[in-house]
Design a protein around this motif. Structure first.
Motif, mmCIF file in Angstrom:
data_model
loop_
_atom_site.group_PDB
_atom_site.id
_atom_site.type_symbol
_atom_site.label_atom_id
_atom_site.label_comp_id
_atom_site.label_asym_id
_atom_site.label_seq_id
_atom_site.Cartn_x
_atom_site.Cartn_y
_atom_site.Cartn_z
ATOM 1 N N ALA A 71 0.831 -1.206 0.000
ATOM 2 C CA ALA A 71 0.000 0.000 0.000
ATOM 3 C C ALA A 71 0.866 1.257 0.000
ATOM 4 C CB ALA A 71 -0.937 -0.014 1.203
ATOM 5 N N ARG A 72 1.899 1.270 0.820
ATOM 6 C CA ARG A 72 2.794 2.431 0.894
ATOM 7 C C ARG A 72 3.500 2.641 -0.444
ATOM 8 N NH1 ARG A 72 6.577 0.681 4.160
ATOM 9 N NH2 ARG A 72 7.966 0.271 2.431
ATOM 10 N N GLU A 73 4.070 1.568 -0.995
ATOM 11 C CA GLU A 73 4.832 1.678 -2.238
ATOM 12 C C GLU A 73 3.963 2.036 -3.437
ATOM 13 O OE1 GLU A 73 7.116 -1.933 -2.547
ATOM 14 O OE2 GLU A 73 8.124 -1.518 -0.653
ATOM 15 N N SER A 74 2.693 1.654 -3.405
ATOM 16 C CA SER A 74 1.790 1.976 -4.518
ATOM 17 C C SER A 74 1.058 3.294 -4.290
ATOM 18 C CB SER A 74 0.788 0.844 -4.741
ATOM 19 O OG SER A 74 -0.021 0.662 -3.601
ATOM 20 N N LYS A 75 1.456 4.017 -3.234
ATOM 21 C CA LYS A 75 0.872 5.318 -2.893
ATOM 22 C C LYS A 75 -0.647 5.244 -2.739
ATOM 23 C CE LYS A 75 4.563 8.060 -4.958
ATOM 24 N NZ LYS A 75 5.562 7.061 -5.022
ATOM 25 N N THR A 76 -1.092 4.191 -2.077
ATOM 26 C CA THR A 76 -2.510 3.974 -1.827
ATOM 27 C C THR A 76 -3.001 4.956 -0.774
ATOM 28 O OG1 THR A 76 -2.292 1.643 -2.403
ATOM 29 C CG2 THR A 76 -4.183 2.239 -1.050
ATOM 30 N N ASP A 77 -4.161 5.561 -1.030
ATOM 31 C CA ASP A 77 -4.742 6.523 -0.093
ATOM 32 C C ASP A 77 -5.519 5.841 1.025
ATOM 33 O OD1 ASP A 77 -3.955 8.874 -1.586
ATOM 34 O OD2 ASP A 77 -5.525 8.324 -3.019
ATOM 35 N N VAL A 78 -6.261 4.795 0.671
ATOM 36 C CA VAL A 78 -7.132 4.126 1.633
ATOM 37 C C VAL A 78 -7.255 2.654 1.245
ATOM 38 C CG1 VAL A 78 -9.257 4.734 0.372
ATOM 39 C CG2 VAL A 78 -9.363 4.242 2.822
ATOM 40 N N VAL A 79 -7.354 1.799 2.257
ATOM 41 C CA VAL A 79 -7.527 0.366 2.014
ATOM 42 C C VAL A 79 -8.856 -0.064 2.603
ATOM 43 C CG1 VAL A 79 -6.635 -1.951 2.459
ATOM 44 C CG2 VAL A 79 -5.047 -0.076 1.977
ATOM 45 N N PHE A 80 -9.666 -0.710 1.778
ATOM 46 C CA PHE A 80 -10.952 -1.251 2.210
ATOM 47 C C PHE A 80 -10.723 -2.707 2.587
ATOM 48 C CE2 PHE A 80 -15.183 -3.034 1.578
ATOM 49 C CZ PHE A 80 -15.945 -2.125 2.291
ATOM 50 N N ILE A 81 -11.041 -3.075 3.808
ATOM 51 C CA ILE A 81 -10.808 -4.432 4.323
ATOM 52 C C ILE A 81 -12.135 -5.184 4.299
ATOM 53 C CG2 ILE A 81 -9.974 -5.811 6.258
ATOM 54 C CD1 ILE A 81 -8.382 -3.249 7.110
ATOM 55 N N ALA A 82 -12.254 -6.105 3.351
ATOM 56 C CA ALA A 82 -13.513 -6.822 3.119
ATOM 57 C C ALA A 82 -13.322 -8.317 3.376
ATOM 58 C CB ALA A 82 -13.997 -6.580 1.693
ATOM 59 N N ILE A 83 -12.993 -8.638 4.619
ATOM 60 C CA ILE A 83 -12.815 -10.037 4.996
ATOM 61 C C ILE A 83 -13.789 -10.367 6.124
ATOM 62 C CG2 ILE A 83 -10.387 -10.129 4.281
ATOM 63 C CD1 ILE A 83 -9.621 -9.809 7.243
ATOM 64 N N PRO A 84 -14.167 -11.631 6.262
ATOM 65 C CA PRO A 84 -15.122 -11.983 7.320
ATOM 66 C C PRO A 84 -14.455 -12.072 8.689
ATOM 67 C CG PRO A 84 -14.498 -13.932 6.095
ATOM 68 C CD PRO A 84 -13.834 -12.767 5.414
ATOM 69 N N THR A 85 -15.266 -11.891 9.717
ATOM 70 C CA THR A 85 -14.809 -12.166 11.073
ATOM 71 C C THR A 85 -15.065 -13.637 11.326
ATOM 72 O OG1 THR A 85 -15.484 -9.969 11.798
ATOM 73 C CG2 THR A 85 -15.111 -11.607 13.515
#
Length: 183
Positions: A71-85
């Protein structure tokens, strides 16, 4: 245009990917159970599995870096975490993702509920600063049913009304925006 990373390529991750594309945002990576994938190749056809698409069309992140580094290296602004609990890990996987992203200065929005419900006191300052979104998680993972059961034993609860199912909320929202049940 925001640069968005996705963790999870199931139903919710796929919908997040579609919405990002529809709104002109760039998806910088997709992380699945089999690895982290970077954009390459043909555009995603919305009638197939996002997970299969990224595995077959995008290139795997060759150095097996952690998601926060990608994420840092690709200059990502925000990460959406779509995994189950999962009941056996109670949000710890999502919490690790959230923690590592926030340490890198990258905003996170979990659709996963366990991390926020179990680590809220540790995460509240990030929510207040706007580094951690949470609207995608409202409801299901908040231990609501346990709390209702506890209060019901006191005899003070007369009735409870509401829809406490994210799938139904997702369907109702789609219907309210003109989709039909076949979609």
């Amino acid at each position: 245009m925001a640069r968005i990373g996705l963790i999870g390529a199931g139903t919710i991750g796929t919908e997040a990917y579609k919405r990002a594309q529809e709104n002109g945002h760039k998806v910088t990576f997709v992380s699945t159970a089999s690895g982290v994938y970077l954009p390459a190749g043909a555009a995603y056809a919305s009638n197939g599995s996002l997970s299969s698409y990224v595995k077959n069309v995008w290139k795997p992140e060759a150095e097996n870096k952690d998601v926060a580094s990608v994420a840092r290296e690709s200059k990502t602004d925000v990460v959406f975490i779509a995994i189950p609990t999962k009941s056996d890990e109670r949000g710890e996987v999502a919490y690790q993702y959230i923690s590592s992203l926030l340490k890198e200065g990258i905003r996170a929005i979990p659709a996963e509920k366990g991390a926020l419900s179990l680590h809220f006191s540790e995460l509240v300052e990030h929510i207040e600063r706007g580094d951690l979104g949470y609207l995608a998680t409202v409801g299901g993972g908040t231990q609501l049913l346990d709390e209702i059961a506890r209060r019901a034993k006191s005899g003070k609860v007369a009735a409870i009304h509401g829809v406490f199912n994210a799938t139904l909320n997702y369907i109702f929202d789609g219907l309210s925006h003109g989709r039909n049940l076949d979609e």
